[in-house]
Design a protein around this motif. Sequence first.
Motif, PDB file in Angstrom:
ATOM      1  N   ALA A 131       0.831  -1.203   0.000  1.00 26.62           N
ATOM      2  CA  ALA A 131       0.000   0.000   0.000  1.00 26.62           C
ATOM      3  C   ALA A 131       0.865   1.252   0.000  1.00 26.62           C
ATOM      4  CB  ALA A 131      -0.922  -0.001   1.215  1.00 26.62           C
ATOM      5  N   ASN A 132       0.228   2.382  -0.308  1.00 28.67           N
ATOM      6  CA  ASN A 132       0.875   3.691  -0.334  1.00 28.67           C
ATOM      7  C   ASN A 132       0.887   4.261   1.080  1.00 28.67           C
ATOM      8  OD1 ASN A 132       1.292   6.496  -0.490  1.00 28.67           O
ATOM      9  ND2 ASN A 132       0.527   6.585  -2.573  1.00 28.67           N
ATOM     10  N   THR A 133       2.077   4.492   1.628  1.00 29.82           N
ATOM     11  CA  THR A 133       2.161   4.951   3.015  1.00 29.82           C
ATOM     12  C   THR A 133       1.578   6.348   3.193  1.00 29.82           C
ATOM     13  OG1 THR A 133       4.443   5.712   2.647  1.00 29.82           O
ATOM     14  CG2 THR A 133       4.149   3.495   3.519  1.00 29.82           C
ATOM     15  N   ASP A 134       1.690   7.211   2.171  1.00 35.33           N
ATOM     16  CA  ASP A 134       1.081   8.536   2.265  1.00 35.33           C
ATOM     17  C   ASP A 134      -0.439   8.422   2.360  1.00 35.33           C
ATOM     18  OD1 ASP A 134       3.582   9.650   2.024  1.00 35.33           O
ATOM     19  OD2 ASP A 134       3.387  10.087  -0.098  1.00 35.33           O
ATOM     20  N   GLN A 135      -1.001   7.523   1.562  1.00 37.26           N
ATOM     21  CA  GLN A 135      -2.445   7.318   1.583  1.00 37.26           C
ATOM     22  C   GLN A 135      -2.889   6.774   2.939  1.00 37.26           C
ATOM     23  OE1 GLN A 135      -3.856   4.439  -1.304  1.00 37.26           O
ATOM     24  NE2 GLN A 135      -5.794   5.544  -1.578  1.00 37.26           N
ATOM     25  N   TRP A 136      -2.111   5.877   3.520  1.00 35.65           N
ATOM     26  CA  TRP A 136      -2.424   5.340   4.855  1.00 35.65           C
ATOM     27  C   TRP A 136      -2.449   6.455   5.907  1.00 35.65           C
ATOM     28  CZ3 TRP A 136      -0.666   0.053   7.066  1.00 35.65           C
ATOM     29  CH2 TRP A 136      -1.272  -0.974   6.325  1.00 35.65           C
TER      30      TRP A 136
END
Length: 468
Positions: free
Chosen positions: A171-176
């Motif tokens: 997953a995208n850590t920024d999105q998380w």
Amino acid sequence: MARIGVISVSDGRDYVHSGIAEHIRTTEDKLVAELAAAGHTVVRGSAPVSTNSLATSVAREIEAAGVDLTVLHYAVWAFPHFTMLAAGAIRGPLLLLSNIDPVQPGMVGMLAAGGALDQIGRAHTRLWGEPAAVAGAIGVHAAAAAAVARLRGSTFGRIGGRPMGMNTAVANTDQWQRLFGVDVEEIDQWEIVRRAEAAPADEKAKAREWLERHAHVHYDGNKLTPALLERQIGSYLAMRELIDEWNLDFTGIKGQPELTQYFATMDIAEAFLNDPYDWNGPKEPHVCATEADMDGALTMQLFKHIAATPVLFADVRHYHGDRDIWDLCNSGQHATWYAARSDDPAENLAKVHLYPEVFFFPAGGASVHHLAAPGEMTLGRLTRKDGQYRMQLMLGSFETYSDEVNQELMAQSTPEWPHAFARLDAPADVFLSRFGANHIHAVPGDHRATVRAACELLGITLDEFTRG
């Protein structure tokens, strides 16, 4: 259970408020009693809100109390700007609750307040009715709010990187951070190797002997030996050490192919991390996803907060069309708790077999085999479509059959691994054409209403599967 704040909102004319204050308090007493009887902790506003200054000060009291959900309670007509001022002082979720009473028009007050919140884009939920009739629904929203709040500020430990080219596991850590408030700590798999080897020999021996007493251990002198089992136990101890040192709230281990080829499978570590016990006694289950599956671990953590049970992780391995059931199976990932769903580990482990690992994993070690106990289940997963998260959700049930049929069905895939025979509330063609991953997750009971409410709070699309 959740912490729920209750603020009653009143009329701003002092001569009106003085005549209805007792009615407000009596109605609030009934609401608080119903919520407390359901097991929630209720924090009451110090006074009904009848002035603009009280709207702000009472709301700040509730905010400072750290509640999961704030109920704005309308037993009478209430000045709408009181709600706006209170909402400005409260960061968490809001639920507007009104009575249905032709004499005291709380419903009118709720509609006026809700419309004003709509105008400024402040999300909220509305309910109406007598306290006894709505307490359950309030509890659902409060439980969802508590689960979402527990995600925010947590840390996921990713041990290793992407496994075997599985994009759905990364997953995208920024999105998380933006959506869930979750940070990601990257840790190398070498930490498991070196810490497992350094783990206390007496602790590894103690755990091995405990497993030999309570489970069925099938040593073969090659792929499963006492030394290999202790290496796997050392991996579990290494993970416990990493979790404590790095303050990790939930984790995922890559495992494949490096550890499974050259060190040992992570089946023991993953199963017992997810269990509510180990050889030292009861403990809080720790979500750990195999194949470092980030979206899987996130789904499991949300489900754990909602259901307060261990969460099952599995591959959607096979569909038995003649029975309309799915074989959910994935290496040793299933928590042993699912064997009998008992808080007594001996009762669960009596149904658990530790078999030598199969050819997929040449480093060897034990596979934690059992068949999940029957019962109603909530199944789902956070998946992404065109970069946007959605919760794919369905009701189902786990089933078991005669010993002969159980063995026959398990033998058609990988009998050494754990299995759960699932009947899903979705036709096979719909599931296979829409479901966005090979991994699925489950908890006992019907928690769909709470998951729906959590999705609403998170701003995530709900993609629900039903046979209807």
